[in-house]
Write an enzyme that holds these catalytic residues in place. Structure first.
Site, PDB file in Angstrom:
ATOM      1  N   ASP A  59       1.822  -1.240   4.843  1.00 57.58           N
ATOM      2  CA  ASP A  59       1.497  -0.015   5.589  1.00 57.58           C
ATOM      3  C   ASP A  59       0.062   0.368   5.155  1.00 57.58           C
ATOM      4  O   ASP A  59      -0.125   1.326   4.411  1.00 57.58           O
ATOM      5  CB  ASP A  59       2.516   1.056   5.187  1.00 57.58           C
ATOM      6  CG  ASP A  59       2.379   2.345   5.975  1.00 57.58           C
ATOM      7  OD1 ASP A  59       2.152   2.279   7.191  1.00 57.58           O
ATOM      8  OD2 ASP A  59       2.494   3.427   5.365  1.00 57.58           O
ATOM      9  N   CYS A  94      -0.207   4.266  11.193  1.00 58.70           N
ATOM     10  CA  CYS A  94      -0.070   5.509  11.961  1.00 58.70           C
ATOM     11  C   CYS A  94      -1.313   5.638  12.845  1.00 58.70           C
ATOM     12  O   CYS A  94      -1.882   6.706  13.006  1.00 58.70           O
ATOM     13  CB  CYS A  94       0.135   6.721  11.059  1.00 58.70           C
ATOM     14  SG  CYS A  94      -1.150   6.954   9.836  1.00 58.70           S
ATOM     15  N   CYS A 139       0.891  -1.172   0.000  1.00 59.09           N
ATOM     16  CA  CYS A 139       0.000   0.000   0.000  1.00 59.09           C
ATOM     17  C   CYS A 139       0.921   1.212   0.000  1.00 59.09           C
ATOM     18  O   CYS A 139       1.250   1.764   1.048  1.00 59.09           O
ATOM     19  CB  CYS A 139      -0.876  -0.015   1.245  1.00 59.09           C
ATOM     20  SG  CYS A 139      -1.974  -1.437   1.331  1.00 59.09           S
ATOM     21  N   ALA A 140       1.362   1.611  -1.152  1.00 58.03           N
ATOM     22  CA  ALA A 140       2.597   2.388  -1.232  1.00 58.03           C
ATOM     23  C   ALA A 140       2.460   3.910  -1.261  1.00 58.03           C
ATOM     24  O   ALA A 140       3.370   4.627  -0.859  1.00 58.03           O
ATOM     25  CB  ALA A 140       3.377   1.950  -2.460  1.00 58.03           C
ATOM     26  N   ALA A 141       1.346   4.407  -1.775  1.00 58.50           N
ATOM     27  CA  ALA A 141       1.274   5.852  -2.027  1.00 58.50           C
ATOM     28  C   ALA A 141       1.069   6.641  -0.731  1.00 58.50           C
ATOM     29  O   ALA A 141       0.398   6.158   0.167  1.00 58.50           O
ATOM     30  CB  ALA A 141       0.125   6.135  -2.991  1.00 58.50           C
TER      31      ALA A 141
HETATM   32  C1  LIG Z   1      -1.138   4.635   5.024  1.00 56.13           C
HETATM   33  S1  LIG Z   1      -1.274   4.888   3.325  1.00 56.13           S
HETATM   34  C2  LIG Z   1       0.289   4.359   2.742  1.00 56.13           C
HETATM   35  C3  LIG Z   1       1.392   5.355   2.977  1.00 56.13           C
HETATM   36  C4  LIG Z   1       2.662   4.955   2.269  1.00 56.13           C
HETATM   37  N1  LIG Z   1       3.122   3.652   2.673  1.00 56.13           N
HETATM   38  C5  LIG Z   1       3.776   5.957   2.500  1.00 56.13           C
HETATM   39  O1  LIG Z   1       4.640   5.742   3.317  1.00 56.13           O
HETATM   40  O2  LIG Z   1       3.778   6.996   1.828  1.00 56.13           O
HETATM   41  C6  LIG Z   1      -2.296   3.579   2.844  1.00 56.13           C
HETATM   42  C7  LIG Z   1      -2.473   3.436   1.346  1.00 56.13           C
HETATM   43  O3  LIG Z   1      -3.102   2.197   1.084  1.00 56.13           O
HETATM   44  C8  LIG Z   1      -3.836   2.326  -0.099  1.00 56.13           C
HETATM   45  N2  LIG Z   1      -4.744   1.158  -0.176  1.00 56.13           N
HETATM   46  C9  LIG Z   1      -5.879   0.933   0.499  1.00 56.13           C
HETATM   47  N3  LIG Z   1      -6.384  -0.266   0.165  1.00 56.13           N
HETATM   48  C10 LIG Z   1      -5.534  -0.833  -0.725  1.00 56.13           C
HETATM   49  C11 LIG Z   1      -5.500  -2.066  -1.430  1.00 56.13           C
HETATM   50  N4  LIG Z   1      -6.453  -2.981  -1.280  1.00 56.13           N
HETATM   51  N5  LIG Z   1      -4.472  -2.309  -2.258  1.00 56.13           N
HETATM   52  C12 LIG Z   1      -3.491  -1.388  -2.431  1.00 56.13           C
HETATM   53  N6  LIG Z   1      -3.475  -0.185  -1.785  1.00 56.13           N
HETATM   54  C13 LIG Z   1      -4.480   0.073  -0.950  1.00 56.13           C
HETATM   55  C14 LIG Z   1      -4.492   3.673   0.064  1.00 56.13           C
HETATM   56  O4  LIG Z   1      -4.881   4.192  -1.180  1.00 56.13           O
HETATM   57  C15 LIG Z   1      -3.375   4.488   0.711  1.00 56.13           C
HETATM   58  O5  LIG Z   1      -2.650   5.184  -0.264  1.00 56.13           O
END
Ligand SMILES: C[S@@+](CC[C@H](N)C(=O)[O-])C[C@H]1O[C@@H](n2cnc3c(N)ncnc32)[C@H](O)[C@@H]1O
Length: 456
Positions: A304, A358, A233-235
């Protein structure tokens, strides 16, 4: 309307020092105290941001009858909350201004060089001083090195104080002084309120403005150069860029996220940071097949996932931790977190996984980890992560203290949680597996516990 009106009244009471947040919330006649509390706290937290947006959208000039505190609550709900639900006669008014408000909000983010809403908090003049957390700066070793960065700041008139001896030194940090963090390599610490968003080293991707706690996951995953890593979950990608730095751009990061907008911001961030070993995919991590040969070499996974963000409640609020997400929300989030963790552990070559949030809620942290360990999905153990880190997981199951917690009070960071899971080497599995046991096993003859060799 009742909720928004009540929240505006509490905000105005706070400003006029008519009582504490708690007194004013309980003193209001609004029945759902928890909901009111949460809305007031969140609006407060974004107060400076909301003021800036309302000002630049000229909302109060256009709507003379709209009181500033109510405007703030309504704009919070519209831009950062759940959208306007109710709102009475103000709902159509706010709808008329919606596009303008959204445009001003987006412009503010661009101006402050941030992609996430939360980052606006750190970049808001005045907010950092209230929270009094240091400004942590990760040196991006893909583009520069620690010594050159330190020299650059020295040439700019900053005084380098060496490696801090502990948190007290960081707490007392002020003026144009900076330290090296005592626990995390390549992490510089500047006084609270230091704004480096316009600094040339930041603009050139040499520096990543990242909270210390959020640097822990990649550091603890520690993939060696050449390895294959999944960032599930990278963005928007701060941790991905950290992983790339640890890999020295050698190997591969498969980065997934569901949110295309956040991925676009991530692509910009990674380009600026000089990351070249990452493949970004706008895909649901849960739909990624562990048996796909593309991932057959993935030994490291960083998970994450989306969480309540309850650890991001700043200390400017009177009672940290008091703002809690609803049980329904926690339940839904924890459900996803468990599914994602279970899925991650099913990748056949996986050796080590870091799970982080977080959030400060046990439901999203220790409970998720405990549940997964209880399911005995494979020979994975909980690693005693960074033993020198002062705040540990809540003692809710044997071994929970191997997890890391972080908080403004104990670690001078945002609220955070990290657990490290590692595949147990079959040959040395005996005593380590005890960490997987959810219940005491009195019938097991006492064995001498081996001290874990691996420290991160
Ligand atoms: C806490 S944020 C991640 C922050 C990131 N790791 C960073 O350090 O910048 C959680 C992310 O998980 C993504 N997300 C939620 N469900 C997901 C899924 N099923 N597969 C992939 N990404 C997902 C969200 O869009 C969000 O961007």
């Amino acid at each position: 309307m009742a909720l928004y009106g009540a929240a505006a009244t509490v905000l105005s009471g706070l400003e006029a020092h008519q009582g504490s947040l708690k007194t004013l919330v309980y003193g209001s006649r609004f029945q759902n105290v928890r909901q009111l509390y949460a809305l007031v706290c969140e609006t407060q937290r974004y107060s400076a941001v909301l003021d800036a947006v309302i000002r630049s959208a000229k909302l109060l000039e256009a709507e003379k009858k709209l009181k500033p505190h109510l405007a703030k609550v309504l704009v919070y709900e519209l831009l950062l909350g759940r959208g306007l639900r109710g709102g009475g006669r103000w709902k159509p008014v706010l709808s008329r201004h919606k596009a303008r408000l959204q445009a001003e909000f987006a412009r503010l983010k661009v101006k402050r060089c941030v992609s996430r809403n939360e980052d606006l908090l750190e970049s808001s003049p005045g907010t950092a001083q209230v929270i009094q957390l240091p400004r942590f700066v990760r040196v991006n070793t893909l583009k520069t090195c620690l010594d050159d960065t330190i020299d650059y700041f020295k040439r700019e008139g900053y005084s380098y104080q060496g490696c801090a001896s502990g948190l007290d030194e960081l707490r007392a940090l002020e003026g144009k002084r900076f330290f090296l963090d005592p626990l995390l390599p390549e992490l510089l610490v500047f006084p609270s309120g230091t704004d480096l968003h316009k600094h040339p080293l930041y603009q050139a991707g040499h520096l990543i403005l990242q909270d210390k706690a959020s640097c822990l996951p990649a550091m603890l995953l520690a993939p060696p150069p050449g390895s294959h890593v999944i960032d599930a979950c990278a963005a928007p990608g701060n941790k991905t860029s950290h992983l790339a730095a640890l890999l020295k751009n050698q190997g591969k990061i498969f980065a997934f996220d569901l949110d295309a907008g956040r991925l676009a911001a991530m692509a910009t961030l990674l380009t600026r940071a000089g990351v070249s070993c990452c493949e970004i995919a706008n895909e649901d991590f849960l739909s990624i097949s562990p048996s796909n040969p593309r991932y057959s070499r993935v030994q490291y996974i960083l998970l994450d996932p989306s969480c309540s963000g309850s650890g991001m409640v700043s200390r400017q609020l009177e009672e940290p931790g008091a703002v809690s997400p609803s049980q329904e929300r926690l339940h839904a989030l924890a459900g996803f977190q468990r599914r994602a963790l279970r899925h991650a552990l099913s990748f056949p070559a996986l050796q080590r996984l870091v799970y982080s949030t977080c959030s400060v809620c046990q439901e999203e942290n220790e409970d998720v980890v405990q549940d997964i360990l209880q399911q005995k999905l494979g020979p994975f153990r909980l690693v005693d992560a960074l033993p020198l880190w002062p705040q540990r997981g809540l003692s809710t199951f044997p071994g929970a203290e191997h997890c890391i917690r972080a908080s403004p009070e104990a670690t001078l960071t945002g609220g955070f949680f990290v657990a490290v899971l590692e595949r147990v080497d079959e040959k040395s599995s005996g005593p380590e597996l005890q960490l997987l046991a959810e219940e005491p096993r009195p019938s097991v003859a006492p064995k001498k516990r081996k001290r874990r060799q691996k420290k991160h």
